[in-house]
Design a protein around this motif. Structure first.
Motif, PDB file in Angstrom:
ATOM      1  N   VAL A 118       0.841  -1.203   0.000  1.00  0.00           N
ATOM      2  CA  VAL A 118       0.000   0.000   0.000  1.00  0.00           C
ATOM      3  C   VAL A 118       0.876   1.252   0.000  1.00  0.00           C
ATOM      4  N   TYR A 147       2.233   1.917  -3.414  1.00  0.00           N
ATOM      5  CA  TYR A 147       1.194   2.523  -4.251  1.00  0.00           C
ATOM      6  C   TYR A 147       1.056   4.009  -3.954  1.00  0.00           C
ATOM      7  N   SER A 200       1.858   7.482  -6.180  1.00  0.00           N
ATOM      8  CA  SER A 200       0.803   8.464  -6.427  1.00  0.00           C
ATOM      9  C   SER A 200       1.231   9.859  -5.947  1.00  0.00           C
TER      10      SER A 200
END
Length: 262
Positions: free
Chosen positions: A41, A44, A48
């Motif tokens: 996570v 990710y 971003s």
């Protein structure tokens, strides 16, 4: 206190941990799975364009395991003796309640250190997040404060179980997660509603998680947060010991202590 009797309880904890699949799953397996899931996570989030939030996630997960594992060890460690109908036998011996609790707290701290090293290593080599970048002194202070808080929660849960029996033993696994949102494990306290911020700052881990997030970019020690967390921890720890003593005595008076193994 007898060092020999404390060592005996620690040896029992070692045997239970080594030979119980449930304990291995609850401690090592879930700690490893959690750090891997939250690690991906964080990757990710970093992709971003939000690397700070990614670090918050991993940092919070690693430090949270200190609380979870320590509290679990104290609460569930005693449940193993209840399930095996061995708790009464232990207190027929010269074993003192203070020795039993000291051994339980020490066992929890040792297990936590082992798991912290394990998930810290995974975090560093797989997800490129080194918990040691917080600074050795800071990490030590965080560990001490989070451990004392976990001791307090574990002792309170243990007192409740001794008093009311194993019908509420689910508290040993579940109640600690109430503190996850209330202590802002993964995010700054400032995003909480105002009334929840007041609640958050009444718990010592909140100050530790806030200080740890600051250490991501700066290794300087936030002594104000450390002092406040330590002062609250001392208060809660003393309160937990008083509460446990009352529950334990009440359990013996009502006969619940003996019925727990029935």
């Amino acid at each position: 206190m007898s060092i020999q009797r404390i060592k005996a309880i620690l040896l029992q904890e070692l045997y239970i941990t080594r030979h119980s699949l449930e304990v291995l799953m609850d401690l090592f397996y879930f700690s490893i799975v959690n750090i891997i899931v939250f690690g991906f996570v964080s990757i990710y989030l970093a992709g971003s364009n939000n690397p700070l939030a990614a670090h918050y996630i991993l940092l919070g997960m690693i430090l949270w395991e200190i609380i979870r594992v320590t509290q679990y060890s104290i609460s569930v460690g005693s449940l193993w003796n209840i399930w095996s109908r061995n708790l009464s036998n232990m207190f027929v011996t010269p074993l003192d309640l203070k020795e039993y609790m000291a051994a339980a707290m020490l066992a929890g701290a040792v297990k936590t250190i082992i798991i912290l090293v394990l998930i810290g290593t995974i975090s560093h080599f797989i997800f490129n997040f080194n918990i040691l970048n917080l600074g050795i002194l800071n990490l030590f202070l965080f560990f001490i404060n989070l451990t004392i808080f976990a001791w307090s929660v574990g002792i309170i849960i243990l007192g409740i179980i001794f008093r009311y029996g194993t019908r509420i033993q689910a508290l040993a696994w579940g109640i600690i997660f109430i503190f996850q949102p209330l202590t802002a494990v993964f995010f700054p306290v400032s995003i909480l509603p105002k009334f929840m911020q007041w609640i958050a700052y009444s718990f010592p881990p909140t100050y530790i998680f806030e200080a740890a997030r600051l250490n991501i970019s700066n290794q300087s020690t936030d002594w104000q947060y450390i002092y406040i967390a330590f002062a609250e921890n001392i208060f809660y720890f003393i309160l937990a010991l008083i509460f446990f003593n009352v529950m334990f005595n009440k359990s013996k008076e009502t006969g619940q202590f003996a019925r727990n193994e029935g």
